[in-house]
Design a protein around this motif. Structure first.
Motif, PDB file in Angstrom:
ATOM      1  N   ASP A 154       0.808  -1.229   0.000  1.00  0.00           N
ATOM      2  CA  ASP A 154       0.000   0.000   0.000  1.00  0.00           C
ATOM      3  C   ASP A 154       0.835   1.271   0.000  1.00  0.00           C
ATOM      4  OD1 ASP A 154      -2.128  -1.725   0.119  1.00  0.00           O
ATOM      5  OD2 ASP A 154      -2.877  -1.033   2.064  1.00  0.00           O
ATOM      6  N   ALA A 155       2.020   1.246   0.623  1.00  0.00           N
ATOM      7  CA  ALA A 155       2.769   2.496   0.799  1.00  0.00           C
ATOM      8  C   ALA A 155       4.254   2.380   0.483  1.00  0.00           C
ATOM      9  CB  ALA A 155       2.589   2.996   2.236  1.00  0.00           C
ATOM     10  N   GLY A 156       4.728   1.190   0.135  1.00  0.00           N
ATOM     11  CA  GLY A 156       6.140   1.025  -0.170  1.00  0.00           C
ATOM     12  C   GLY A 156       7.039   1.248   1.019  1.00  0.00           C
ATOM     13  N   MET A 157       6.553   0.928   2.211  1.00  0.00           N
ATOM     14  CA  MET A 157       7.361   1.120   3.419  1.00  0.00           C
ATOM     15  C   MET A 157       7.189  -0.045   4.378  1.00  0.00           C
ATOM     16  SD  MET A 157       5.362   3.827   5.879  1.00  0.00           S
ATOM     17  CE  MET A 157       4.659   4.909   4.673  1.00  0.00           C
ATOM     18  N   PRO A 158       8.218  -0.318   5.183  1.00  0.00           N
ATOM     19  CA  PRO A 158       8.091  -1.352   6.209  1.00  0.00           C
ATOM     20  C   PRO A 158       7.304  -0.835   7.417  1.00  0.00           C
ATOM     21  CG  PRO A 158      10.280  -0.397   6.288  1.00  0.00           C
ATOM     22  CD  PRO A 158       9.567   0.233   5.117  1.00  0.00           C
ATOM     23  N   HIS A 159       6.924  -1.753   8.258  1.00  0.00           N
ATOM     24  CA  HIS A 159       6.149  -1.428   9.461  1.00  0.00           C
ATOM     25  C   HIS A 159       6.858  -0.393  10.335  1.00  0.00           C
ATOM     26  CE1 HIS A 159       3.982  -2.993  13.297  1.00  0.00           C
ATOM     27  NE2 HIS A 159       3.374  -1.955  12.820  1.00  0.00           N
ATOM     28  N   LEU A 160       8.166  -0.506  10.457  1.00  0.00           N
ATOM     29  CA  LEU A 160       8.912   0.454  11.277  1.00  0.00           C
ATOM     30  C   LEU A 160       8.677   1.888  10.798  1.00  0.00           C
ATOM     31  CD1 LEU A 160      10.959   1.338  13.413  1.00  0.00           C
ATOM     32  CD2 LEU A 160      12.759   0.810  11.752  1.00  0.00           C
ATOM     33  N   TYR A 161       8.712   2.119   9.503  1.00  0.00           N
ATOM     34  CA  TYR A 161       8.526   3.473   8.975  1.00  0.00           C
ATOM     35  C   TYR A 161       7.112   3.968   9.260  1.00  0.00           C
ATOM     36  CZ  TYR A 161      12.927   2.844   6.402  1.00  0.00           C
ATOM     37  OH  TYR A 161      14.240   2.635   6.059  1.00  0.00           O
TER      38      TYR A 161
END
Length: 171
Positions: free
Chosen positions: A35-42
């Motif tokens: 959905d956003a091209g980011m890992p959970h940490l980000y």
């Protein structure tokens, strides 16, 4: 020193925890990458900033809230800066410190991503628990976190800053 081996019950609980935590984190990471091209940490960094006064936190406070090292946070914030989601500012109270600020672009990204994230958390975790189990899960996880951090024993709901959440849909 004698090794305190796990009992059969503890071994089953440990393995169930490991399986569930890995599967849950994988599902959340997959959804956020898609959905956003980011890992959970980000996502967690953006969510914490969104809940902070004026959408800003000192980097040391943000590292504490996200439970990561300052160097790992610096790397993540640098990436989020490149994407326009966060900017860093000097800290007026302490010239050595810096503050992470959630940008309007970061807020928009979080607002677009939050519904899918919450649905994934609900579908992978909370839909499988009774309301009583949700309370037990909070109490267990808070107790483990306090034990690791060296804080004294408390009951769920005590004044633990990272357990308090605003009513925003971001987690």
């Amino acid at each position: 020193m004698t090794t305190r081996w796990l009992t059969p019950e503890e071994q089953r609980a440990w393995r169930a925890y490991i399986a569930a935590s890995h599967l849950l984190e994988d599902a959340i990471d997959r959804q956020l990458q898609q959905d956003a091209g980011m890992p959970h940490l980000y996502y967690s960094i953006l969510a914490n900033l969104s809940e902070a006064p004026e959408r800003r936190l000192r980097m040391t406070d943000l590292a504490e809230r996200t439970k990561i090292t300052r160097s790992r946070l610096t790397y993540a914030v640098t990436r989020l800066e490149k994407d326009g989601a966060v900017r860093r500012e000097g800290c007026p109270e302490d010239r050595r410190g810096s503050t992470a600020v959630l940008t309007d672009e970061g807020t928009a990204l979080l607002e677009r991503t939050a519904p899918g994230h919450v649905e994934t958390v609900r579908a992978t975790l909370f839909d499988h628990l009774t309301p009583e189990q949700v309370g037990q899960l909070e109490e267990i996880c808070a107790g483990v976190a306090r034990g690791i951090q060296g804080d004294g024993p408390r009951t769920a709901g005590d004044d633990v800053p990272w357990l308090r959440r605003s009513s925003t849909p971001c987690s």
